[in-house]
Write an enzyme that holds these catalytic residues in place. Structure first.
Site, PDB file in Angstrom:
ATOM      1  N   PRO A  11       5.926 -33.682 -63.426  1.00  0.00           N
ATOM      2  CA  PRO A  11       5.980 -33.257 -64.786  1.00  0.00           C
ATOM      3  C   PRO A  11       5.857 -31.517 -64.808  1.00  0.00           C
ATOM      4  CG  PRO A  11       3.922 -34.291 -64.607  1.00  0.00           C
ATOM      5  CD  PRO A  11       4.767 -34.205 -63.123  1.00  0.00           C
ATOM      6  N   ASN A  12       6.510 -31.021 -65.723  1.00  0.00           N
ATOM      7  CA  ASN A  12       6.722 -29.394 -66.005  1.00  0.00           C
ATOM      8  C   ASN A  12       7.229 -28.546 -65.088  1.00  0.00           C
ATOM      9  OD1 ASN A  12       5.150 -30.024 -68.608  1.00  0.00           O
ATOM     10  ND2 ASN A  12       3.383 -30.414 -67.380  1.00  0.00           N
ATOM     11  N   ARG A  19       7.590 -20.823 -66.617  1.00  0.00           N
ATOM     12  CA  ARG A  19       6.307 -21.411 -66.856  1.00  0.00           C
ATOM     13  C   ARG A  19       4.896 -20.670 -65.933  1.00  0.00           C
ATOM     14  NH1 ARG A  19       4.040 -26.481 -63.360  1.00  0.00           N
ATOM     15  NH2 ARG A  19       2.150 -26.929 -64.468  1.00  0.00           N
ATOM     16  N   TYR A  24       3.205 -19.698 -60.578  1.00  0.00           N
ATOM     17  CA  TYR A  24       4.300 -20.494 -60.047  1.00  0.00           C
ATOM     18  C   TYR A  24       5.517 -19.487 -59.561  1.00  0.00           C
ATOM     19  CZ  TYR A  24       1.464 -24.197 -61.799  1.00  0.00           C
ATOM     20  OH  TYR A  24       0.421 -25.125 -61.843  1.00  0.00           O
ATOM     21  N   ASN A  75       6.394 -32.857 -54.877  1.00  0.00           N
ATOM     22  CA  ASN A  75       5.336 -32.079 -55.530  1.00  0.00           C
ATOM     23  C   ASN A  75       4.986 -33.028 -56.693  1.00  0.00           C
ATOM     24  OD1 ASN A  75       3.949 -30.283 -57.099  1.00  0.00           O
ATOM     25  ND2 ASN A  75       5.052 -28.601 -56.725  1.00  0.00           N
ATOM     26  N   ALA A  78       0.971 -32.259 -62.040  1.00  0.00           N
ATOM     27  CA  ALA A  78      -0.429 -32.785 -62.502  1.00  0.00           C
ATOM     28  C   ALA A  78      -0.449 -34.243 -62.097  1.00  0.00           C
ATOM     29  CB  ALA A  78      -0.359 -32.617 -64.091  1.00  0.00           C
ATOM     30  N   HIS A  81      -3.533 -35.143 -59.424  1.00  0.00           N
ATOM     31  CA  HIS A  81      -4.923 -35.139 -59.880  1.00  0.00           C
ATOM     32  C   HIS A  81      -5.226 -36.629 -60.834  1.00  0.00           C
ATOM     33  CE1 HIS A  81      -4.275 -31.383 -58.457  1.00  0.00           C
ATOM     34  NE2 HIS A  81      -3.498 -30.897 -59.621  1.00  0.00           N
ATOM     35  N   ASP A  88      -0.263 -45.552 -55.147  1.00  0.00           N
ATOM     36  CA  ASP A  88       0.186 -46.895 -54.659  1.00  0.00           C
ATOM     37  C   ASP A  88       1.586 -47.039 -54.109  1.00  0.00           C
ATOM     38  OD1 ASP A  88      -2.501 -47.855 -55.172  1.00  0.00           O
ATOM     39  OD2 ASP A  88      -1.898 -48.866 -56.910  1.00  0.00           O
ATOM     40  N   GLU A  99       3.174 -33.522 -48.848  1.00  0.00           N
ATOM     41  CA  GLU A  99       2.571 -33.277 -50.378  1.00  0.00           C
ATOM     42  C   GLU A  99       2.712 -31.563 -50.273  1.00  0.00           C
ATOM     43  OE1 GLU A  99      -1.277 -34.444 -51.317  1.00  0.00           O
ATOM     44  OE2 GLU A  99      -1.317 -33.274 -52.886  1.00  0.00           O
ATOM     45  N   HIS A 101       2.464 -28.204 -53.112  1.00  0.00           N
ATOM     46  CA  HIS A 101       2.183 -27.372 -54.210  1.00  0.00           C
ATOM     47  C   HIS A 101       2.322 -26.161 -54.009  1.00  0.00           C
ATOM     48  CE1 HIS A 101       0.040 -31.171 -55.518  1.00  0.00           C
ATOM     49  NE2 HIS A 101      -0.386 -31.109 -54.195  1.00  0.00           N
ATOM     50  N   ILE A 102       2.930 -25.482 -54.973  1.00  0.00           N
ATOM     51  CA  ILE A 102       3.217 -24.154 -55.003  1.00  0.00           C
ATOM     52  C   ILE A 102       2.233 -23.143 -54.982  1.00  0.00           C
ATOM     53  CG2 ILE A 102       4.783 -22.506 -56.114  1.00  0.00           C
ATOM     54  CD1 ILE A 102       6.346 -24.865 -57.411  1.00  0.00           C
ATOM     55  N   SER A 103       1.330 -23.564 -55.789  1.00  0.00           N
ATOM     56  CA  SER A 103       0.049 -22.727 -55.846  1.00  0.00           C
ATOM     57  C   SER A 103      -0.947 -23.443 -54.755  1.00  0.00           C
ATOM     58  CB  SER A 103      -0.633 -22.677 -57.349  1.00  0.00           C
ATOM     59  OG  SER A 103      -1.055 -24.191 -57.638  1.00  0.00           O
ATOM     60  N   ARG A 108      -8.309 -22.906 -57.434  1.00  0.00           N
ATOM     61  CA  ARG A 108      -7.936 -22.888 -58.838  1.00  0.00           C
ATOM     62  C   ARG A 108      -9.028 -23.581 -59.317  1.00  0.00           C
ATOM     63  NH1 ARG A 108      -1.863 -24.317 -60.415  1.00  0.00           N
ATOM     64  NH2 ARG A 108      -2.881 -23.621 -62.562  1.00  0.00           N
ATOM     65  N   ARG A 112      -8.510 -29.568 -60.147  1.00  0.00           N
ATOM     66  CA  ARG A 112      -7.064 -29.429 -59.123  1.00  0.00           C
ATOM     67  C   ARG A 112      -7.618 -29.771 -57.722  1.00  0.00           C
ATOM     68  NH1 ARG A 112      -3.041 -27.792 -62.853  1.00  0.00           N
ATOM     69  NH2 ARG A 112      -3.761 -26.456 -64.362  1.00  0.00           N
TER      70      ARG A 112
HETATM   71  C1  DQA Z   1       1.241 -28.023 -58.746  1.00  0.00           C
HETATM   72  C2  DQA Z   1      -0.269 -27.848 -58.974  1.00  0.00           C
HETATM   73  C3  DQA Z   1      -0.812 -28.658 -60.119  1.00  0.00           C
HETATM   74  O1  DQA Z   1      -2.050 -28.691 -60.151  1.00  0.00           O
HETATM   75  C4  DQA Z   1      -0.215 -28.570 -61.416  1.00  0.00           C
HETATM   76  O2  DQA Z   1      -0.495 -29.349 -62.348  1.00  0.00           O
HETATM   77  C5  DQA Z   1       1.534 -28.218 -61.420  1.00  0.00           C
HETATM   78  C6  DQA Z   1       2.001 -27.904 -60.091  1.00  0.00           C
HETATM   79  C7  DQA Z   1       1.795 -26.866 -57.803  1.00  0.00           C
HETATM   80  O3  DQA Z   1       2.882 -26.889 -57.373  1.00  0.00           O
HETATM   81  O4  DQA Z   1       0.994 -25.902 -57.464  1.00  0.00           O
HETATM   82  O5  DQA Z   1       2.155 -28.771 -62.215  1.00  0.00           O
HETATM   83  O6  DQA Z   1       1.387 -28.943 -58.199  1.00  0.00           O
END
Ligand code: DQA
Length: 152
Positions: A11-12, A19, A24, A75, A78, A81, A88, A99, A101-103, A108, A112
């Site tokens: 999501p997002n 964003r 990011y 990725n 959210a 978490h 599953d 896995e 994550h950009i950040s 953080r 997270r």
């Molecule tokens: C994220 C880190 C997550 O905590 C956050 O909710 C995201 C992006 C990242 O790519 O850094 O939406 O997965």
């Protein structure tokens, strides 16, 4: 071994580039997809690249990947978490899961720091910016190379 890799985004991430760019970056998800596709060509990998704001869609793609894919790069955003359901689903997948994550999530907010998906992931990338996707793809290509060819 299938050279098809699923790259899944939660999501997002459709708003990447707009964003919170201080966290990011300025690249859009379309930029990420374009760069992944060009690298995949070089690495002789096939790609399915998807994003959804809906947990069930991500789960459905993981189920689809079970049938066909040599690996999943995810990725979960959210859902990282919060989602036992994604964990599953990934536990039903028998090849490598990376896995991304950009950040750098560990630097953080404390909420997270925990990832359900990390209970399954074979490797985790965090804090490499959008370049993390490409690093994950390179690692996936290497892993596919290491794994024995299927018996005929
Ligand atoms: C994220 C880190 C997550 O905590 C956050 O909710 C995201 C992006 C990242 O790519 O850094 O939406 O997965």
């Amino acid at each position: 071994m299938s050279r098809l890799i699923y790259i899944l985004n939660g999501p997002n991430l459709n708003l990447l580039g707009k964003r919170q760019p201080h966290i990011y970056g300025h690249e859009t998800l379309a930029d990420v997809e374009r760069d992944c596709r060009s690298l995949a060509k070089e690495l002789k990998l096939d790609l399915e690249f998807h994003q959804s704001n809906r947990e069930y869609e991500l789960i459905d793609w993981i189920h689809e990947a079970r049938e066909a894919a040599g690996g999943i790069v995810i990725n979960p955003a959210a859902f990282t978490h919060t989602s036992v359901a994604l964990l599953d689903a990934l536990n039903t997948f028998e090849r490598d899961v990376i896995e991304v994550h950009i950040s750098q999530i560990h630097k953080r907010e404390t909420f997270r720091h925990h990832s359900y998906v990390s209970h399954r992931a074979d490797a985790v990338m965090a804090g490499f910016g959008t370049h993390g996707y490409q690093l994950a793809l390179r690692h996936m290509a290497r892993r596919l190379h290491e794994q024995p060819a299927p018996k005929v």
